[in-house]
Design an enzyme around this catalytic site. Structure first.
Site, PDB file in Angstrom:
ATOM      1  N   ASP A 193       1.056   4.658   2.088  1.00  0.00           N
ATOM      2  CA  ASP A 193       0.571   5.381   3.264  1.00  0.00           C
ATOM      3  C   ASP A 193       1.015   6.837   3.178  1.00  0.00           C
ATOM      4  O   ASP A 193       2.200   7.122   2.952  1.00  0.00           O
ATOM      5  CB  ASP A 193       1.133   4.757   4.547  1.00  0.00           C
ATOM      6  CG  ASP A 193       0.662   3.318   4.735  1.00  0.00           C
ATOM      7  OD1 ASP A 193      -0.559   3.104   4.748  1.00  0.00           O
ATOM      8  OD2 ASP A 193       1.517   2.421   4.856  1.00  0.00           O
ATOM      9  N   ASP A 216       0.842  -1.192   0.000  1.00  0.00           N
ATOM     10  CA  ASP A 216       0.000   0.000   0.000  1.00  0.00           C
ATOM     11  C   ASP A 216       0.882   1.249   0.000  1.00  0.00           C
ATOM     12  O   ASP A 216       2.084   1.181   0.282  1.00  0.00           O
ATOM     13  CB  ASP A 216      -0.889   0.028   1.239  1.00  0.00           C
ATOM     14  CG  ASP A 216      -1.849  -1.149   1.303  1.00  0.00           C
ATOM     15  OD1 ASP A 216      -2.107  -1.762   0.252  1.00  0.00           O
ATOM     16  OD2 ASP A 216      -2.329  -1.464   2.407  1.00  0.00           O
TER      17      ASP A 216
END
Length: 219
Positions: free
Chosen positions: A144, A142
């Site tokens: 962030d 991911d």
């Protein structure tokens, strides 16, 4: 480093790795040689005196270790905002080419986030990678991001951020730091009470920028 106000998500490079105190033995994947190249991540916790609450991370998601370090053991502090500025320069000079989805998403979002006039920066694996060069990012990682917002964000900014994070090649998780604590942008967008992470623990709030006295005590 004694006067530097380190904040959650800042990355600390230490010159005295043996001063990283976990309250016990270090895990097998962690040693002084690793801490000479890998930064510690400042955690959101109230710590006494000159101690800083930090966490070490290794090459995999399962390699995490909480602890504390003395301020005088820190050689350098790298903030998410510093990483954002470095990354923007790389984007402008076409030096930021990567097959990794999190870095492609960051390159796409960075100019637009700057145009919004926000204080922001990459955290998590992307921030760790940009600060250290260590291979912690993968194709399924991911992205962030941290947005600093000491004042209530207007609805149009919230909407723009939500649309930006939904248009990327990987999952994007935007955390908003109000100064009182941090919360997930997606949770705020759903409406109702949300979890605000503070230095004294999580608190359910209706407005993350306005904590009542009772909520402060609960935290």
């Amino acid at each position: 480093m004694k006067s530097l106000p380190c904040r959650p998500h800042d990355l600390l490079f230490v010159r005295l790795p043996d001063r990283f105190d976990t309250g016990g033995a270090w895990p097998g994947w962690l040693d002084a040689a690793w801490l000479m190249q890998a930064p510690l991540v400042v955690r959101r916790e109230a710590a006494p005196g000159s101690l800083l609450p930090v966490g070490a991370r290794g090459l995999t998601r399962s390699q995490r270790c909480k602890g504390y370090v003395q301020r005088d053991a820190v050689a350098r502090c790298v903030t998410p905002e510093m990483l954002a500025r470095l990354h923007l320069r790389a984007v402008r000079s076409d030096e930021c080419q990567s097959v990794l989805p999190p870095l492609r998403a960051l390159a796409a979002m960075a100019p637009r986030l700057k145009d919004l006039g926000l204080a922001w920066g990459p955290t998590g694996g992307a921030g760790f990678y940009l600060a250290s060069g260590l291979p912690v990012l993968h194709a399924d990682s991911d992205l962030d991001l941290l947005v600093r917002a000491p004042e209530t964000l207007p609805a149009w900014i919230i909407d723009r951020l939500l649309r930006l994070q939904d248009q990327q090649a990987c999952r994007v998780d935007i955390q908003v730091d109000t100064g009182l604590g941090g919360f997930a942008l997606n949770e705020y967008a759903r409406g109702g009470r949300l979890l605000l992470k503070t230095a004294h623990g999580p608190v359910l709030v209706a407005d993350p920028w306005r904590m009542t006295d009772a909520q402060r005590e609960a935290a």
